[in-house]
Design a protein around this motif. Sequence first.
Motif, PDB file in Angstrom:
ATOM      1  N   MET A   1       0.610  -1.086  -0.047  1.00  0.00           N
ATOM      2  CA  MET A   1      -0.081   0.027   0.032  1.00  0.00           C
ATOM      3  C   MET A   1       0.900   1.186  -0.012  1.00  0.00           C
ATOM      4  SD  MET A   1      -1.275   0.379   4.156  1.00  0.00           S
ATOM      5  CE  MET A   1      -2.145   1.738   3.789  1.00  0.00           C
ATOM      6  N   SER A   2       0.234   2.374  -0.319  1.00  0.00           N
ATOM      7  CA  SER A   2       1.027   3.757  -0.695  1.00  0.00           C
ATOM      8  C   SER A   2       0.986   4.381   0.822  1.00  0.00           C
ATOM      9  CB  SER A   2       0.552   4.651  -1.610  1.00  0.00           C
ATOM     10  OG  SER A   2       1.073   5.683  -1.526  1.00  0.00           O
ATOM     11  N   ILE A   3       2.065   4.742   1.551  1.00  0.00           N
ATOM     12  CA  ILE A   3       2.080   5.525   2.623  1.00  0.00           C
ATOM     13  C   ILE A   3       2.587   7.126   2.474  1.00  0.00           C
ATOM     14  CG2 ILE A   3       3.272   5.640   5.020  1.00  0.00           C
ATOM     15  CD1 ILE A   3       1.839   2.980   4.538  1.00  0.00           C
ATOM     16  N   SER A   4       1.644   7.824   2.881  1.00  0.00           N
ATOM     17  CA  SER A   4       1.668   9.269   2.662  1.00  0.00           C
ATOM     18  C   SER A   4       2.874   9.930   3.223  1.00  0.00           C
ATOM     19  CB  SER A   4       0.537  10.200   2.875  1.00  0.00           C
ATOM     20  OG  SER A   4       0.299  10.126   4.473  1.00  0.00           O
ATOM     21  N   ALA A   5       3.541  10.764   2.517  1.00  0.00           N
ATOM     22  CA  ALA A   5       4.702  11.501   3.604  1.00  0.00           C
ATOM     23  C   ALA A   5       4.278  12.260   4.760  1.00  0.00           C
ATOM     24  CB  ALA A   5       5.284  12.583   2.498  1.00  0.00           C
ATOM     25  N   THR A   6       3.201  12.750   4.776  1.00  0.00           N
ATOM     26  CA  THR A   6       2.283  13.162   6.003  1.00  0.00           C
ATOM     27  C   THR A   6       2.304  12.306   7.124  1.00  0.00           C
ATOM     28  OG1 THR A   6       0.943  14.621   4.449  1.00  0.00           O
ATOM     29  CG2 THR A   6       0.451  14.508   6.783  1.00  0.00           C
ATOM     30  N   LEU A   7       1.751  11.079   6.733  1.00  0.00           N
ATOM     31  CA  LEU A   7       1.551  10.088   7.813  1.00  0.00           C
ATOM     32  C   LEU A   7       3.144   9.637   8.706  1.00  0.00           C
ATOM     33  CD1 LEU A   7      -0.825   8.488   9.512  1.00  0.00           C
ATOM     34  CD2 LEU A   7      -0.071   6.677   7.934  1.00  0.00           C
ATOM     35  N   ALA A  17      11.715   8.568  15.840  1.00  0.00           N
ATOM     36  CA  ALA A  17      12.477   7.547  15.039  1.00  0.00           C
ATOM     37  C   ALA A  17      12.848   8.284  13.536  1.00  0.00           C
ATOM     38  CB  ALA A  17      11.632   6.249  14.970  1.00  0.00           C
ATOM     39  N   GLY A  18      13.924   7.531  12.910  1.00  0.00           N
ATOM     40  CA  GLY A  18      14.406   7.892  11.767  1.00  0.00           C
ATOM     41  C   GLY A  18      13.274   7.810  10.616  1.00  0.00           C
ATOM     42  N   MET A  19      13.439   8.495   9.633  1.00  0.00           N
ATOM     43  CA  MET A  19      12.276   8.701   8.436  1.00  0.00           C
ATOM     44  C   MET A  19      12.079   7.533   7.817  1.00  0.00           C
ATOM     45  SD  MET A  19      10.382  11.236   7.419  1.00  0.00           S
ATOM     46  CE  MET A  19      11.286  12.881   7.388  1.00  0.00           C
ATOM     47  N   MET A  20      13.015   6.739   7.443  1.00  0.00           N
ATOM     48  CA  MET A  20      13.038   5.350   6.866  1.00  0.00           C
ATOM     49  C   MET A  20      12.488   4.532   7.582  1.00  0.00           C
ATOM     50  SD  MET A  20      13.623   6.048   3.904  1.00  0.00           S
ATOM     51  CE  MET A  20      13.588   4.616   2.962  1.00  0.00           C
ATOM     52  N   ASP A  21      12.775   4.346   8.894  1.00  0.00           N
ATOM     53  CA  ASP A  21      12.098   3.447   9.930  1.00  0.00           C
ATOM     54  C   ASP A  21      10.854   3.645  10.185  1.00  0.00           C
ATOM     55  OD1 ASP A  21      14.569   2.502  10.463  1.00  0.00           O
ATOM     56  OD2 ASP A  21      15.087   3.664  12.014  1.00  0.00           O
ATOM     57  N   CYS A  22      10.273   5.130   9.971  1.00  0.00           N
ATOM     58  CA  CYS A  22       8.843   5.221  10.284  1.00  0.00           C
ATOM     59  C   CYS A  22       8.127   4.638   8.979  1.00  0.00           C
ATOM     60  CB  CYS A  22       8.435   6.705  10.461  1.00  0.00           C
ATOM     61  SG  CYS A  22       9.282   7.122  12.104  1.00  0.00           S
ATOM     62  N   LYS A  24       9.078   2.115   7.143  1.00  0.00           N
ATOM     63  CA  LYS A  24       8.866   1.001   7.067  1.00  0.00           C
ATOM     64  C   LYS A  24       7.876   0.197   8.089  1.00  0.00           C
ATOM     65  CE  LYS A  24      11.870  -3.157   7.388  1.00  0.00           C
ATOM     66  NZ  LYS A  24      13.224  -3.868   7.476  1.00  0.00           N
ATOM     67  N   ALA A  25       7.847   0.953   9.367  1.00  0.00           N
ATOM     68  CA  ALA A  25       6.899   0.524  10.118  1.00  0.00           C
ATOM     69  C   ALA A  25       5.368   0.828   9.736  1.00  0.00           C
ATOM     70  CB  ALA A  25       6.944   1.469  11.318  1.00  0.00           C
ATOM     71  N   LEU A  26       4.989   1.883   9.160  1.00  0.00           N
ATOM     72  CA  LEU A  26       3.724   2.205   8.573  1.00  0.00           C
ATOM     73  C   LEU A  26       3.477   0.975   7.290  1.00  0.00           C
ATOM     74  CD1 LEU A  26       3.657   5.935   8.504  1.00  0.00           C
ATOM     75  CD2 LEU A  26       2.157   4.422   9.868  1.00  0.00           C
ATOM     76  N   GLU A  27       4.404   0.458   6.532  1.00  0.00           N
ATOM     77  CA  GLU A  27       4.336  -0.239   5.510  1.00  0.00           C
ATOM     78  C   GLU A  27       3.968  -1.730   6.342  1.00  0.00           C
ATOM     79  OE1 GLU A  27       7.074   1.623   2.114  1.00  0.00           O
ATOM     80  OE2 GLU A  27       8.018  -0.129   3.458  1.00  0.00           O
ATOM     81  N   GLU A  28       4.756  -2.054   7.386  1.00  0.00           N
ATOM     82  CA  GLU A  28       4.666  -3.442   8.019  1.00  0.00           C
ATOM     83  C   GLU A  28       3.468  -3.310   8.533  1.00  0.00           C
ATOM     84  OE1 GLU A  28       6.721  -6.268   8.213  1.00  0.00           O
ATOM     85  OE2 GLU A  28       7.922  -5.134   6.526  1.00  0.00           O
ATOM     86  N   LYS A  30       0.568  -1.840   7.767  1.00  0.00           N
ATOM     87  CA  LYS A  30      -0.610  -1.523   6.787  1.00  0.00           C
ATOM     88  C   LYS A  30      -1.247  -0.136   7.097  1.00  0.00           C
ATOM     89  CE  LYS A  30      -1.679  -6.282   5.286  1.00  0.00           C
ATOM     90  NZ  LYS A  30      -0.337  -6.858   5.912  1.00  0.00           N
ATOM     91  N   GLY A  31      -0.443   0.666   7.577  1.00  0.00           N
ATOM     92  CA  GLY A  31      -0.851   2.206   7.748  1.00  0.00           C
ATOM     93  C   GLY A  31      -1.726   2.251   9.002  1.00  0.00           C
ATOM     94  N   ASP A  32      -1.466   1.333   9.926  1.00  0.00           N
ATOM     95  CA  ASP A  32      -2.152   1.400  11.187  1.00  0.00           C
ATOM     96  C   ASP A  32      -1.314   2.356  12.250  1.00  0.00           C
ATOM     97  OD1 ASP A  32      -2.744   1.239  13.913  1.00  0.00           O
ATOM     98  OD2 ASP A  32      -3.916  -0.711  13.462  1.00  0.00           O
ATOM     99  N   PHE A  33      -1.564   3.621  12.589  1.00  0.00           N
ATOM    100  CA  PHE A  33      -0.646   4.417  13.320  1.00  0.00           C
ATOM    101  C   PHE A  33      -0.274   3.882  14.572  1.00  0.00           C
ATOM    102  CE2 PHE A  33       0.670   8.329  15.394  1.00  0.00           C
ATOM    103  CZ  PHE A  33       1.599   8.905  14.376  1.00  0.00           C
ATOM    104  N   ASP A  34      -1.119   3.385  15.345  1.00  0.00           N
ATOM    105  CA  ASP A  34      -0.979   2.858  16.709  1.00  0.00           C
ATOM    106  C   ASP A  34       0.212   1.852  16.728  1.00  0.00           C
ATOM    107  OD1 ASP A  34      -2.113   5.048  17.951  1.00  0.00           O
ATOM    108  OD2 ASP A  34      -4.168   3.983  18.058  1.00  0.00           O
ATOM    109  N   ALA A  35      -0.422   0.837  15.724  1.00  0.00           N
ATOM    110  CA  ALA A  35       0.569  -0.239  15.444  1.00  0.00           C
ATOM    111  C   ALA A  35       1.957   0.118  15.155  1.00  0.00           C
ATOM    112  CB  ALA A  35      -0.156  -1.253  14.427  1.00  0.00           C
ATOM    113  N   ALA A  36       2.104   1.186  14.505  1.00  0.00           N
ATOM    114  CA  ALA A  36       3.206   1.389  13.876  1.00  0.00           C
ATOM    115  C   ALA A  36       4.294   1.905  14.880  1.00  0.00           C
ATOM    116  CB  ALA A  36       3.182   2.531  12.817  1.00  0.00           C
TER     117      ALA A  36
END
Length: 309
Positions: A1-7, A17-22, A24-28, A30-36
């Motif tokens: 899925m596509s993760i927005s830069a804003t999120l 945390a680092g930008m790339m880590d964030c 990856k967390a959102l991708e892993e 599926k965009g669930d903010f709290d889970a990320a």
Amino acid sequence: MSISATLVKELRERTNAGMMDCKKALEETKGDFDAAIEWLRVKGLSAAAKKAGRIAAEGTVFAQTIGNTGMVVEINSETDFVARNEGFKALVLDIAEHITKAVNVAGDILEHAFHKNPTKKIGEMLTEATAKIGEKIAIRRFEKYTASPNTIVHTYVHGEGKIGVLIEVAASKPEATNNPEMRTFAQDVSLHIAAMNPMAISSAEIPADVVAKEKEVLKAKNLEQGKKADMIDKIVEGQIRKFLAENCLVDQAFVKNPDIKISDLAKEVGKKVGADLTIKRFVRFELGAGIEKKSEDFAAEVAAQMKGH
């Protein structure tokens, strides 16, 4: 899925945390903010990022020679206590082995794929170690030499990782590199470099601007001391010769025998091995040199806290 830069930006601001880590967390998740957020906490990446601004001036300088390759590296931690941690020591050995054995160590070492596990980058290893150990850990600098047919490389570590020296010594005859006397010479000179901290091998290698600046200082100092203006240049000329002799390796008095210079030692050992010996290059790392360590003013800290009560 596509993760927005804003999120990604929002997650970074929340967790530090680092930008790339964030991303990856959102991708892993599926965009669930709290889970990320939880994913970052589990991985220890959020904690590691929060430590990124701290000053790491302790740690260790590690050096080793394997075959015809030598390397020296400074890896910093925040406290000397962590530098004695077995996990930190294991990380140092892994990074040293990577520098020694990796075919190409040019560029940003944090982006290198770890030679024993190409699926993991060196930077990721540091992040994981930081989160696990609890302090910022950083690779500050490293150097690697590979010997040629007529040279040897040698390493020396002083004071349990406080100073590390890497040196390459050349012989006019390749067969001399097999003589143990040449290795002893490299060890003696490395020990000398650790103790005396020369600026360069010879005066020709000291930058002209450094010499010019030293002349300015000496001239002003002599004028301040009331020396005659017409004698200043001659006095400074002699002082500069002394300055160069004290800071150039080949002109320094040998630390183990001050009656001879390093250049004299090279000639003596050269006769024993049957070849002319030349110090080709060296590097000296001193732990924390040049890093401004944070000094804690506990009285000021307590006073600041009390203002709110």
